[in-house]
Scaffold this motif. Structure first.
Motif, short mmCIF file in Angstrom:
data_model
loop_
_atom_site.label_atom_id
_atom_site.label_comp_id
_atom_site.label_asym_id
_atom_site.label_seq_id
_atom_site.Cartn_x
_atom_site.Cartn_y
_atom_site.Cartn_z
N TYR A 72 0.83 -1.20 0.00
CA TYR A 72 0.00 0.00 0.00
C TYR A 72 0.87 1.26 0.00
CZ TYR A 72 -3.94 -3.05 1.15
OH TYR A 72 -4.88 -4.03 1.12
N ASP A 73 0.26 2.35 -0.43
CA ASP A 73 0.90 3.66 -0.39
C ASP A 73 0.66 4.25 1.00
OD1 ASP A 73 1.71 6.28 -0.63
OD2 ASP A 73 0.70 6.64 -2.54
N SER A 74 1.68 4.19 1.84
CA SER A 74 1.53 4.61 3.23
C SER A 74 1.28 6.11 3.39
CB SER A 74 2.77 4.22 4.04
OG SER A 74 3.93 4.85 3.52
N SER A 75 1.51 6.89 2.33
CA SER A 75 1.29 8.34 2.41
C SER A 75 -0.18 8.70 2.21
CB SER A 75 2.15 9.06 1.37
OG SER A 75 1.71 8.76 0.06
N ALA A 76 -0.98 7.77 1.69
CA ALA A 76 -2.39 8.05 1.41
C ALA A 76 -3.23 7.76 2.64
CB ALA A 76 -2.85 7.21 0.22
N ARG A 77 -3.35 8.74 3.52
CA ARG A 77 -4.07 8.53 4.77
C ARG A 77 -5.34 9.37 4.88
NH1 ARG A 77 0.63 7.78 9.44
NH2 ARG A 77 1.95 6.34 8.24
N SER A 78 -5.38 10.51 4.21
CA SER A 78 -6.61 11.31 4.25
C SER A 78 -7.64 10.72 3.30
CB SER A 78 -6.31 12.76 3.88
OG SER A 78 -5.99 12.86 2.51
N GLN A 79 -8.90 11.04 3.53
CA GLN A 79 -9.98 10.45 2.75
C GLN A 79 -9.85 10.78 1.26
OE1 GLN A 79 -13.85 11.63 4.09
NE2 GLN A 79 -14.93 10.14 2.82
#
Length: 273
Positions: free
Chosen positions: A228-235
């Motif tokens: 997974y792309d760990s930087s993609a945390r916001s909705q």
């Protein structure tokens, strides 16, 4: 008197002769005395808290992509058998494109003790079986229909009769890299779907346990954290990689709107084959 005396003397003499033939007591080096230690098990409590799918001994607090949407409580199939958790999916805020595009799901967000996002784990579903009958079970997933504009009633506005742009016609939601992890390791479910497959309204088996399998808590995760792309945390974040993809044809008419589908995760007490 003499006769009486002689008889008595004879009896005493006989005792004196027999006495040395009786073995003396034998003493062991240790004196053993056995007792028992008993325990009785009954069907356990269902509703195990979510665990880390990469470390099922570790409890975690997952958060839905939309933090205002609370995580649903566990659902009990029967006493001792429950579906504890299943991830919701987010593909971020994407620009409308005239080309076919593939979008990647965010990882499952995990909260720390202060309620802040501390990291991600793979998207997953979790099953607990503490019935104590070793009977097996089956976990599957389906969708209720195609992605459609939020608020669309699929019963009154089916895809075939909906205005243009209401549905993401031809969109393809895919899962891949399925893997299981659990607490009672000798009882690993023997059927785990690790293939790449599209989701639709038909139940797709994710993992199933035969008799004498699946006891304890088990997770079905899509890939590893590194997938997974760990930087993609916001909705609204746009992820660059994931084992869960949504491909939308360029020919599909898209509104500047939010689209959604419902994933139906199903646990049954039917054992695997």
């Amino acid at each position: 008197m003499n006769k009486i005396y002689i008889k008595s003397a004879a009896a005493l003499a006989a005792l004196m002769l027999v006495g040395p033939l009786i073995a003396p007591p034998v003493f062991a080096a240790n004196a053993n005395y056995d007792t028992s230690g008993d325990v009785k098990f009954v069907t356990g409590d269902t509703g195990t808290k979510p665990v880390d799918p990469t470390d099922p001994e570790k409890p975690v607090t997952p958060e839905n992509p939309d933090p205002t949407d609370p995580v649903k409580p566990p659902v009990e199939v029967t006493k001792g058998l429950s579906l504890d958790f299943a991830s919701s999916l987010a593909f971020g805020k994407q620009k409308i494109s005239a080309k076919s595009e593939t979008y990647y799901a965010h990882g499952q967000k995990i909260l720390d003790g202060n309620g802040a996002v501390s990291g991600i784990v793979p998207n997953y579903a979790q099953v607990t079986d503490v019935r104590g009958n070793f009977a097996g079970w089956t976990l599957s997933v389906a969708t209720d229909g195609q992605f459609r504009e939020k608020g669309t009633d699929i019963t009154s506005t089916p895809e075939t009769a909906a205005p243009l742009g209401t549905y993401l016609t031809g969109a393809d939601l895919k899962f891949s890299k399925g893997v299981t992890n659990g607490t009672v390791t000798p009882a690993k479910p023997s059927n785990v779907n690790s293939a790449t497959f599209s989701l639709n309204t038909s139940d797709q088996v994710l993992m199933s346990a035969k008799a004498n399998e699946g006891m304890g808590t088990w997770t079905y995760a899509l890939g590893a954290t590194a997938d997974y792309d760990s930087s993609a945390r916001s909705q609204d974040a746009v992820a660059a990689q994931s084992p869960i993809t949504l491909t939308v044809p360029g020919s599909t008419a898209k509104k500047a709107a939010a689209y959604t589908t419902t994933l139906i995760w199903k646990l049954s007490d039917t054992p695997g084959n």
